[in-house]
Design a protein around this motif. Sequence first.
Motif, PDB file in Angstrom:
ATOM      1  N   SER A 115       0.793  -1.163   0.118  1.00 35.21           N
ATOM      2  CA  SER A 115       0.142   0.012  -0.162  1.00 35.21           C
ATOM      3  C   SER A 115       0.890   1.339   0.169  1.00 35.21           C
ATOM      4  O   SER A 115       0.403   2.233  -0.318  1.00 35.21           O
ATOM      5  CB  SER A 115      -0.730   0.073   1.275  1.00 35.21           C
ATOM      6  OG  SER A 115      -0.025   0.134   2.278  1.00 35.21           O
ATOM      7  N   GLY A 378      -8.397  10.229   0.804  1.00 34.86           N
ATOM      8  CA  GLY A 378      -8.678   8.818   0.718  1.00 34.86           C
ATOM      9  C   GLY A 378     -10.013   8.272   0.309  1.00 34.86           C
ATOM     10  O   GLY A 378      -9.916   6.970  -0.407  1.00 34.86           O
ATOM     11  N   THR A 381     -10.149   8.671  -3.585  1.00 33.29           N
ATOM     12  CA  THR A 381      -9.399   7.706  -4.053  1.00 33.29           C
ATOM     13  C   THR A 381     -10.124   6.224  -3.961  1.00 33.29           C
ATOM     14  O   THR A 381      -9.901   5.359  -4.993  1.00 33.29           O
ATOM     15  CB  THR A 381      -7.951   7.721  -3.580  1.00 33.29           C
ATOM     16  OG1 THR A 381      -7.786   9.137  -3.995  1.00 33.29           O
ATOM     17  CG2 THR A 381      -7.266   6.798  -4.616  1.00 33.29           C
ATOM     18  N   TRP A 513      -3.998   1.817  -5.949  1.00 33.72           N
ATOM     19  CA  TRP A 513      -3.672   3.125  -5.041  1.00 33.72           C
ATOM     20  C   TRP A 513      -2.308   3.469  -5.309  1.00 33.72           C
ATOM     21  O   TRP A 513      -2.063   4.866  -5.330  1.00 33.72           O
ATOM     22  CB  TRP A 513      -3.528   2.371  -3.532  1.00 33.72           C
ATOM     23  CG  TRP A 513      -4.973   2.134  -2.932  1.00 33.72           C
ATOM     24  CD1 TRP A 513      -5.514   1.102  -2.660  1.00 33.72           C
ATOM     25  CD2 TRP A 513      -5.584   3.059  -2.323  1.00 33.72           C
ATOM     26  NE1 TRP A 513      -6.537   1.071  -1.999  1.00 33.72           N
ATOM     27  CE2 TRP A 513      -6.952   2.608  -1.864  1.00 33.72           C
ATOM     28  CE3 TRP A 513      -5.445   4.460  -2.220  1.00 33.72           C
ATOM     29  CZ2 TRP A 513      -7.626   3.170  -1.216  1.00 33.72           C
ATOM     30  CZ3 TRP A 513      -6.585   5.175  -1.452  1.00 33.72           C
ATOM     31  CH2 TRP A 513      -7.750   4.522  -0.903  1.00 33.72           C
ATOM     32  N   SER A 516      -2.496   5.657  -8.369  1.00 34.66           N
ATOM     33  CA  SER A 516      -3.234   7.093  -8.311  1.00 34.66           C
ATOM     34  C   SER A 516      -2.136   8.217  -8.112  1.00 34.66           C
ATOM     35  O   SER A 516      -2.443   9.180  -8.333  1.00 34.66           O
ATOM     36  CB  SER A 516      -4.034   6.867  -6.978  1.00 34.66           C
ATOM     37  OG  SER A 516      -3.295   6.779  -5.674  1.00 34.66           O
ATOM     38  N   LEU A 534      -6.163  11.262  -2.813  1.00 36.42           N
ATOM     39  CA  LEU A 534      -5.176  10.986  -1.977  1.00 36.42           C
ATOM     40  C   LEU A 534      -3.752  10.821  -2.768  1.00 36.42           C
ATOM     41  O   LEU A 534      -2.516  11.214  -2.383  1.00 36.42           O
ATOM     42  CB  LEU A 534      -5.239   9.697  -1.131  1.00 36.42           C
ATOM     43  CG  LEU A 534      -4.382   9.252  -0.091  1.00 36.42           C
ATOM     44  CD1 LEU A 534      -4.341  10.565   0.924  1.00 36.42           C
ATOM     45  CD2 LEU A 534      -4.502   8.049   0.895  1.00 36.42           C
ATOM     46  N   GLY A 535      -3.833  10.261  -3.909  1.00 33.10           N
ATOM     47  CA  GLY A 535      -2.672  10.197  -4.782  1.00 33.10           C
ATOM     48  C   GLY A 535      -2.047  11.580  -5.139  1.00 33.10           C
ATOM     49  O   GLY A 535      -0.788  11.690  -5.115  1.00 33.10           O
ATOM     50  N   MET A 557      -3.285   5.718   3.320  1.00 32.20           N
ATOM     51  CA  MET A 557      -3.195   4.996   2.268  1.00 32.20           C
ATOM     52  C   MET A 557      -3.039   3.663   2.808  1.00 32.20           C
ATOM     53  O   MET A 557      -3.849   2.573   2.490  1.00 32.20           O
ATOM     54  CB  MET A 557      -2.390   5.349   1.120  1.00 32.20           C
ATOM     55  CG  MET A 557      -2.614   4.380  -0.046  1.00 32.20           C
ATOM     56  SD  MET A 557      -1.214   4.841  -1.552  1.00 32.20           S
ATOM     57  CE  MET A 557      -2.133   6.410  -2.076  1.00 32.20           C
TER      58      MET A 557
END
Length: 583
Positions: A115, A378, A381, A513, A516, A534-535, A557
């Motif tokens: 992650s 978050g 995303t 994730w 992103s 969040l990315g 994340m």
Amino acid sequence: MFTILSAASSRDAGRKSSWVARAASDVIVIAGIVALLGVISFLLPDITARTGVEGIPSTVSTNLSDLPYYALRSVFRMFVALFFSLVFTFVYGLAAARNRRLRAVLIPLLDILQSVPILGFLSATVTIWLVLFPNSILGVEAASVFAIFTSQAWNMTFSFYQSLRSEPKELQEMARSMRLTRWQRFWKLDVPCSMIPLLWNCIMSVGGGWFFLTASEVISVNSATYALPGIGSFVSVAAEHQELGKIGAAIVVMAIVVLAIDFLLWKPLTAWAEKFRITQSGSVEEKRSAVLTLLRRSHISEVLGRVLTPVGDVLDRAMRVLGVTGAVFEATGSRRRAGDAAWGVIVAAIVAFGVVQMGIAVAEGAGFGEIGHALVLGLITFARVVVLTVVCSVIWVPVGVLIGMNERLARFVHPVIQVLASFPANFTFPFVVMFFTFAHIGLGIGSTLLMALGTQWYILFNVIAGALAIPDDMRELARSLRMPARLCWAKIYLPAVLGAWCTGGITAAGGAWNASIVSEVVTYGGTTLTATGLGSYIAAATAAGDMSRTIIGVAVMSFFVVAVNRLFWRRIERVAEHRFSLN
């Protein structure tokens, strides 16, 4: 008499033709090995070169004549990272599958590791690599290889771990009854049983490495930029200068590289791996590869056998100290409970120390109030990841089963999907930015599509590997009973690939994730499209050198990925392991 002489003459001609074919094969194989060693020796001086007066460069040339050399540098980084990923996979996956105490720590830790985005690893490790290799390009090369490693290793490890957990019980009993050493079991049982899914995940891992090539060759962290010669950095600089022609040339070179790797490596390996299928009948149609046929005609296997057999004997003798298969080293009763308690205290102390240090960094920087903002981003995303996973599963699970079970279809489709999966989709991002800008489309919706371009293949490849592992006798049973197609899918195909889909879903979601980071912020020239999520938050914090916000973004994340894995994926994984494994 004439007939006898003709037959003898034919046999002599056949032997002579066979000898000529083997000699030609030997020459080609030797030439290939010499060429490979020559390329490596050509690249090594530049990889270990000292930095100039101005230090590590922050940009690279976009001369078209440099593209072939840049492509070689990128391919070299990719396969060095793949080698370390394989070593990590075998050690980590075996430890998690064979030791209950380690599994309780290693699998949640693997969830966290997959992650953590590439930029999160880079921001924390670039300084370390530069210190280890001062005044040398090798420091940035090591950081780049490590970044590619973090995009490859996790899905391979999950696949190997899942294969070990679903090994047929009769083979495990055979290993115990034959008293194989732990090394013999690993090399004679564990690796062969996991070969097909592991190979497909290796292909997918290289594709994932290509996807993050620009981020790993142009490293922008802590307000500093380090650029390495490579095709990813070439595309990044060309996009910055709005040189579409040069981006197109890089795409052509990349396509040639991907096709060459597929022909020289992946196609022969997938054909060779068919020997490890667990089945009581042979495949309907044997997979073919010109490279594999060439290698089989040559004497390379005999030479490797003479070299590797003594090495294997030495390893076998050295590993006997680890005991035989089925031996139990764990204490029982109160000593076992005391050991578990001590192990738990050590792990808890390490986790607590890490959390305290992160808390101090956050408190001294952005403050704890920033966590709420990161959680909201978050969730945005997370919605994109859920949509991507569901849509890709609906599309690619049936397609993957059909490809894995139809030899004729697979023969034509395998090269296509291997090329598509290996091709770095983010090379096309500059054209996507132009289209979005022209059509007045925001990146909020488009980022989901960009994420899917790099992560959908995790699901497809794992499902194909799961379908390939379905024994032929089960398929023949279904045909002999004339089971309707709907019943075959419900009772055989989908249950058989459930574990493979679960592995693909875990790695696809983790890859989404990660993707992103490069999909929620896309730049072409002076145009930058940013999607709320969040990315983009982590990308902005990392580029600005804001360590506290980077820590918050990575922690949030990791929280989302671990929570979903614990609450959803692990439950499906247990169902697949206990109810639908082919034991």
